[in-house]
Enzyme design. Structure first.
Site, PDB file in Angstrom:
ATOM      1  N   ASP A 129       1.136  -1.260   0.004  1.00  0.00           N
ATOM      2  CA  ASP A 129      -0.421   0.286   0.062  1.00  0.00           C
ATOM      3  C   ASP A 129       1.066   0.749  -0.100  1.00  0.00           C
ATOM      4  O   ASP A 129       2.185   1.261   0.817  1.00  0.00           O
ATOM      5  CB  ASP A 129      -0.892   0.087   1.363  1.00  0.00           C
ATOM      6  CG  ASP A 129      -1.596  -0.897   1.253  1.00  0.00           C
ATOM      7  OD1 ASP A 129      -2.682  -1.507   0.380  1.00  0.00           O
ATOM      8  OD2 ASP A 129      -2.541  -1.824   2.179  1.00  0.00           O
ATOM      9  N   ASP A 147      -7.106  -1.152  -4.969  1.00  0.00           N
ATOM     10  CA  ASP A 147      -8.195  -1.043  -3.787  1.00  0.00           C
ATOM     11  C   ASP A 147      -8.949  -0.213  -4.536  1.00  0.00           C
ATOM     12  O   ASP A 147      -9.962  -0.190  -4.639  1.00  0.00           O
ATOM     13  CB  ASP A 147      -7.459  -0.675  -2.657  1.00  0.00           C
ATOM     14  CG  ASP A 147      -6.662  -1.695  -1.697  1.00  0.00           C
ATOM     15  OD1 ASP A 147      -6.559  -2.731  -1.714  1.00  0.00           O
ATOM     16  OD2 ASP A 147      -5.718  -1.060  -1.400  1.00  0.00           O
TER      17      ASP A 147
END
Length: 172
Positions: A129, A147
């Site tokens: 991330d 995402d």
């Protein structure tokens, strides 16, 4: 199915939308590679007063759900993502090739996002991330391109379902 239907692309249904999944997977993996090549783990670059890049590893799911579960969650999340991908591809194959573009695009975004994160889980044991949104000292959980695709795809699915239900009400 006759030859004319196959040439018209009707044999594969809306699977032709999987090009969007491929674009998402490519963008996701390239951006994650760039982050890992240019930022040390936990290193942060502020881009805007509310947006930054931070190299993070997430062994859990959304919002780091089950991140500290001991390792079994890696295979659980891989299995769920693979199952969802297979089911969505089956759904796309059964949809008409034309007429439901928003729904097909939404499903393709979800597939691309799921595959992008599965690649990370298989290769690394965690998801990379890096997009960090914040307001002053309050931070939203970091996320990535995969995402984002899943979130946008889910939002489109919800919006499309409202329009679909309204279309059905008008027919009745």
């Amino acid at each position: 199915m006759n030859e004319a239907q196959l040439k018209a692309g009707q044999g594969a249904g809306a699977l032709r939308w999987l090009w969007l999944s491929v674009v998402i997977v490519a963008a996701d993996q390239v951006t994650k590679w760039l982050v890992t090549q240019n930022l040390a783990l936990y290193e942060r670059i502020e881009l805007l007063p509310v947006l930054g890049l931070t190299h993070l590893h997430n062994t859990g799911a959304a919002f780091s759900f089950l991140a500290d579960a001991g390792g079994w969650q890696r295979w659980f999340f891989i299995a769920i993502a693979v199952l969802v991908t297979v089911l969505v591809c089956f759904w796309l194959s059964r949809m008409p090739a034309r007429g439901q573009g928003w729904l097909a695009a939404a499903l393709a975004l979800v597939v691309g996002g799921a595959v992008g994160n599965v690649i990370d889980r298989v290769a690394h044991g965690y998801v990379i991330d890096f997009i960090s949104v914040h307001w002053e000292r309050s931070f939203f959980p970091a996320f990535n391109v995969a995402d984002s695709a899943i979130t946008v795809g889910a939002a489109i699915l919800i919006i499309d379902s409202f329009y679909e239900s309204r279309r059905k009400q008008k027919v009745i």
